[in-house]
Write an enzyme that holds these catalytic residues in place. Structure first.
Site, PDB file in Angstrom:
ATOM      1  N   HIS A 305       1.055  -1.092  -0.111  1.00 39.96           N
ATOM      2  CA  HIS A 305      -0.043   0.080  -0.031  1.00 39.96           C
ATOM      3  C   HIS A 305       0.893   1.289   0.079  1.00 39.96           C
ATOM      4  O   HIS A 305       2.066   1.185   0.664  1.00 39.96           O
ATOM      5  CB  HIS A 305      -0.941  -0.050   0.942  1.00 39.96           C
ATOM      6  CG  HIS A 305      -2.121   0.912   1.143  1.00 39.96           C
ATOM      7  ND1 HIS A 305      -1.969   2.170   1.510  1.00 39.96           N
ATOM      8  CD2 HIS A 305      -3.309   0.628   0.980  1.00 39.96           C
ATOM      9  CE1 HIS A 305      -3.334   3.093   1.059  1.00 39.96           C
ATOM     10  NE2 HIS A 305      -4.150   1.706   0.672  1.00 39.96           N
ATOM     11  N   ASP A 363      -7.833  -5.527   0.213  1.00 41.82           N
ATOM     12  CA  ASP A 363      -8.380  -6.298  -0.768  1.00 41.82           C
ATOM     13  C   ASP A 363      -8.023  -7.697  -0.759  1.00 41.82           C
ATOM     14  O   ASP A 363      -8.563  -8.517  -1.560  1.00 41.82           O
ATOM     15  CB  ASP A 363      -7.811  -5.573  -2.265  1.00 41.82           C
ATOM     16  CG  ASP A 363      -8.568  -4.534  -2.355  1.00 41.82           C
ATOM     17  OD1 ASP A 363      -9.496  -4.197  -2.422  1.00 41.82           O
ATOM     18  OD2 ASP A 363      -7.758  -3.437  -3.061  1.00 41.82           O
TER      19      ASP A 363
HETATM   20  N1  ACO Z   1       4.097  -7.431  -4.724  1.00 42.09           N
HETATM   21  C1  ACO Z   1       5.514  -7.474  -4.949  1.00 42.09           C
HETATM   22  N2  ACO Z   1       6.243  -6.539  -4.625  1.00 42.09           N
HETATM   23  C2  ACO Z   1       5.681  -5.191  -4.600  1.00 42.09           C
HETATM   24  C3  ACO Z   1       4.310  -5.055  -4.399  1.00 42.09           C
HETATM   25  C4  ACO Z   1       3.748  -6.388  -4.201  1.00 42.09           C
HETATM   26  N3  ACO Z   1       2.329  -6.342  -4.126  1.00 42.09           N
HETATM   27  N4  ACO Z   1       4.140  -4.073  -3.800  1.00 42.09           N
HETATM   28  C5  ACO Z   1       5.193  -3.252  -3.840  1.00 42.09           C
HETATM   29  N5  ACO Z   1       6.156  -4.112  -4.444  1.00 42.09           N
HETATM   30  C6  ACO Z   1       7.563  -3.686  -4.249  1.00 42.09           C
HETATM   31  C7  ACO Z   1       7.918  -2.949  -5.654  1.00 42.09           C
HETATM   32  O1  ACO Z   1       8.265  -3.795  -6.644  1.00 42.09           O
HETATM   33  C8  ACO Z   1       8.938  -1.722  -4.921  1.00 42.09           C
HETATM   34  O2  ACO Z   1      10.311  -2.765  -5.318  1.00 42.09           O
HETATM   35  P1  ACO Z   1      11.539  -1.730  -5.395  1.00 42.09           P
HETATM   36  O3  ACO Z   1      11.754  -0.603  -4.468  1.00 42.09           O
HETATM   37  O4  ACO Z   1      12.566  -2.847  -5.618  1.00 42.09           O
HETATM   38  O5  ACO Z   1      11.256  -1.231  -6.894  1.00 42.09           O
HETATM   39  C9  ACO Z   1       8.385  -1.618  -3.788  1.00 42.09           C
HETATM   40  O6  ACO Z   1       7.896  -2.862  -3.296  1.00 42.09           O
HETATM   41  C10 ACO Z   1       7.879  -0.366  -3.649  1.00 42.09           C
HETATM   42  O7  ACO Z   1       6.691  -0.314  -4.376  1.00 42.09           O
HETATM   43  P2  ACO Z   1       6.184   0.938  -5.146  1.00 42.09           P
HETATM   44  O8  ACO Z   1       5.460   0.308  -6.410  1.00 42.09           O
HETATM   45  O9  ACO Z   1       7.013   1.739  -5.453  1.00 42.09           O
HETATM   46  O10 ACO Z   1       5.028   1.442  -4.165  1.00 42.09           O
HETATM   47  P3  ACO Z   1       3.692   2.335  -4.334  1.00 42.09           P
HETATM   48  O11 ACO Z   1       3.557   2.903  -3.056  1.00 42.09           O
HETATM   49  O12 ACO Z   1       3.946   3.129  -5.636  1.00 42.09           O
HETATM   50  O13 ACO Z   1       2.646   1.196  -4.933  1.00 42.09           O
HETATM   51  C11 ACO Z   1       0.609  -0.299  -4.358  1.00 42.09           C
HETATM   52  C12 ACO Z   1       1.593   0.663  -3.887  1.00 42.09           C
HETATM   53  C13 ACO Z   1       0.486   0.361  -6.108  1.00 42.09           C
HETATM   54  C14 ACO Z   1      -0.569  -0.680  -3.813  1.00 42.09           C
HETATM   55  C15 ACO Z   1       1.644  -1.608  -4.830  1.00 42.09           C
HETATM   56  O14 ACO Z   1       2.045  -1.949  -3.367  1.00 42.09           O
HETATM   57  C16 ACO Z   1       0.788  -2.758  -5.468  1.00 42.09           C
HETATM   58  O15 ACO Z   1       0.849  -2.724  -6.552  1.00 42.09           O
HETATM   59  N6  ACO Z   1       0.066  -3.835  -4.807  1.00 42.09           N
HETATM   60  C17 ACO Z   1      -0.454  -4.521  -5.490  1.00 42.09           C
HETATM   61  C18 ACO Z   1      -1.895  -3.954  -5.928  1.00 42.09           C
HETATM   62  C19 ACO Z   1      -2.975  -3.747  -4.787  1.00 42.09           C
HETATM   63  O16 ACO Z   1      -3.162  -4.606  -4.127  1.00 42.09           O
HETATM   64  N7  ACO Z   1      -3.489  -2.537  -4.732  1.00 42.09           N
HETATM   65  C20 ACO Z   1      -4.311  -2.522  -3.764  1.00 42.09           C
HETATM   66  C21 ACO Z   1      -4.233  -1.089  -3.019  1.00 42.09           C
HETATM   67  S1  ACO Z   1      -5.311  -0.868  -1.709  1.00 42.09           S
HETATM   68  C22 ACO Z   1      -6.702  -0.188  -2.547  1.00 42.09           C
HETATM   69  O17 ACO Z   1      -6.800   0.412  -3.473  1.00 42.09           O
HETATM   70  C23 ACO Z   1      -7.810  -0.321  -1.491  1.00 42.09           C
END
Ligand code: ACO
Length: 429
Positions: A305, A363
């Site tokens: 998140h 979720d």
């Molecule tokens: N699985 C594996 N790795 C992940 C995940 C994941 N679900 N989420 C983040 N990471 C990693 C990224 O690859 C990144 O790694 P790096 O630093 O080596 O590049 C690091 O963690 C940070 O991730 P970002 O994408 O920069 O974080 P951001 O805050 O932009 O994204 C998000 C947050 C979009 C929710 C992300 O965690 C994600 O895509 N999760 C899966 C989708 C999801 O569950 N979304 C629901 C959100 S809650 C809602 O809307 C109610």
């Protein structure tokens, strides 16, 4: 802490004000930075930017805290009901008995949609994704309810707010019924908000529909957990759309469109699809390895998140609700639940997820719960939109009533070609 920050820019310094909230980080006020220095700030994804001042919702992502108007989500989910939380978000206080009765009366008297909407629906393909239908039908509300689109009139603003909260479940149920080829079911005002929604989705004209109170309670709780979440992508979209003076129905349609994406509201659908694809516990390591592989775009859906770097407090309540629903339906041994629990356990103990502070979000368990309630995956984001509508409306209303409000107009760091002269076709190589 001092009320000023100093930005040193070579020879020149810029004094910036610091503003304090009631809780949470202070903010450096950069509103005059460009005027005073000719510089913009650069923050793609708004990770360090407060886009507005708000009194509605507070999140402490490090501690896993979520407050609506100061009340913890755990208490609201346990002791409140959805319409009470709607009142709280819209008006700022929990309602008295009289206020509650009056609010419920007003919402339930607006649950029907204009009969002409049924013709509007029949223009959609039957196989259209229900979110596509929602984007269109919510936007179309402004064509049906002109008398509440004058945003300068407080009465019209409130009528539009009540209409949105009241009609969105009806539209969502219609999108579902249209999708599966069943007749639309009219709302019943003697039922609670959640009961009525289940009734409109699952009743058919040929037999009576019995509402299961455990399932209705779960539905209500799912609505509460998704009601508002501060300045997330869809809420910011609603605010930005509304900042131009667009009518509230059009703004909410913009919010629905933004919510559809898999990184936001589409994640519950994506999480369930992922659990189904994993299928059995023995395949979990393969998917964990893929999630960790930099060269693989796969992510664990329902994990991570932007704000929560701890357990999402809504995920805990969702997990409990999931168990209650599966117990009630005799689905305790649901293989998807088994995969989900094992996946959660493995990920929470894996250094990659620990280091990056990736925890289950709301979720992760909502998909299994919604599936057990009888909804197809294509409806999951629609249900999220039903719940979030009140948050969008509360935030939109707060923005419109804020005397500081101006049109939202971010700037950019331009990295394209510098100015150059037009070349005629013959001179281009
Ligand atoms: N699985 C594996 N790795 C992940 C995940 C994941 N679900 N989420 C983040 N990471 C990693 C990224 O690859 C990144 O790694 P790096 O630093 O080596 O590049 C690091 O963690 C940070 O991730 P970002 O994408 O920069 O974080 P951001 O805050 O932009 O994204 C998000 C947050 C979009 C929710 C992300 O965690 C994600 O895509 N999760 C899966 C989708 C999801 O569950 N979304 C629901 C959100 S809650 C809602 O809307 C109610």
């Amino acid at each position: 802490m001092s009320d000023a920050a100093k930005l040193v820019l070579g020879e020149k310094d810029a004094e910036l004000g610091i503003r304090h909230g009631t809780i949470g980080p202070d903010v450096v006020d950069i509103a005059a930075l460009y005027r005073d220095t000719g510089l913009f700030t650069y923050d793609p994804g708004f990770t360090s930017t407060a886009s507005c001042e708000s009194k509605i919702t507070y999140i402490d992502g490090d501690e896993g805290v979520l407050l609506h108007r100061g009340y913890p989500i755990e208490q609201l989910a346990e002791k409140g009901d959805f319409l009470e939380i709607c009142y709280l978000l819209l008006y700022g206080e929990l309602p008295t008995q009289q206020e509650r009765d009056d609010f419920i009366y007003r919402v339930t008297r607006h649950t029907m949609v204009h009969e002409q909407m049924t013709k509007f629906f029949s223009g959609f393909r039957r196989d259209a994704h229900p979110m596509a239908v929602m984007v269109g039908s919510v936007g179309a509300l402004s064509a049906f309810y002109h008398d509440s689109t004058d945003i300068t009139d407080p009465h019209q603003r409130m009528v539009a707010s009540i209409r949105m909260v009241a009609k969105i479940p009806t539209l969502a149920a219609m999108a579902y019924k249209y999708h599966i080829g069943q007749p639309f079911v009219y709302p019943r005002n003697d039922l609670s908000y959640a009961e009525n929604f289940l009734h409109m989705c699952f009743a058919v004209p040929c037999e009576p529909y019995q509402i299961n109170p455990v399932l209705a309670k779960a539905m209500d709780r799912i609505f509460i957990l998704h009601a508002d979440h501060e300045q997330n992508a869809s809420t910011s979209t609603v605010r930005l759309a509304g900042s131009s003076g667009a009518n509230p129905f059009a703004c909410i349609a913009a919010g629905v469109a933004c919510l559809w994406g898999p990184a936001h509201g589409g994640a519950n659908e994506a999480a369930l699809n992922m659990l189904t694809e994993i299928g059995t516990k023995d395949r979990i390591p393969e998917f964990i390895a893929r999630a960790k592989d930099k060269n693989d775009p796969f992510r664990l859906m329902g994990f991570g998140h932007r704000v929560y770097k701890n357990y999402d407090p809504r995920a805990k309540i969702m997990q409990q609700t999931c168990h209650e629903v599966l117990d009630e339906l005799g689905l305790k041994d649901d293989p998807l639940l088994e995969v989900a629990m094992e996946l959660e356990h493995i990920a929470l103990n894996d250094p990659y997820f620990i280091e990056k502070k990736l925890y289950p979000n709301v979720d992760f368990y909502s998909g299994i719960t919604l599936k057990a309630l009888g909804f197809p995956t294509t409806m999951f984001t629609v249900l999220f939109a039903v719940a979030r509508t009140v948050g969008w409306i509360a935030q939109w209303k707060e923005m419109i009533e804020d005397p500081q409000q101006r049109i939202g107009r971010p700037r950019q760091l331009y990295t394209g070609a510098p100015q150059r002269d037009y070349l005629s076709l013959d001179d281009r190589s």
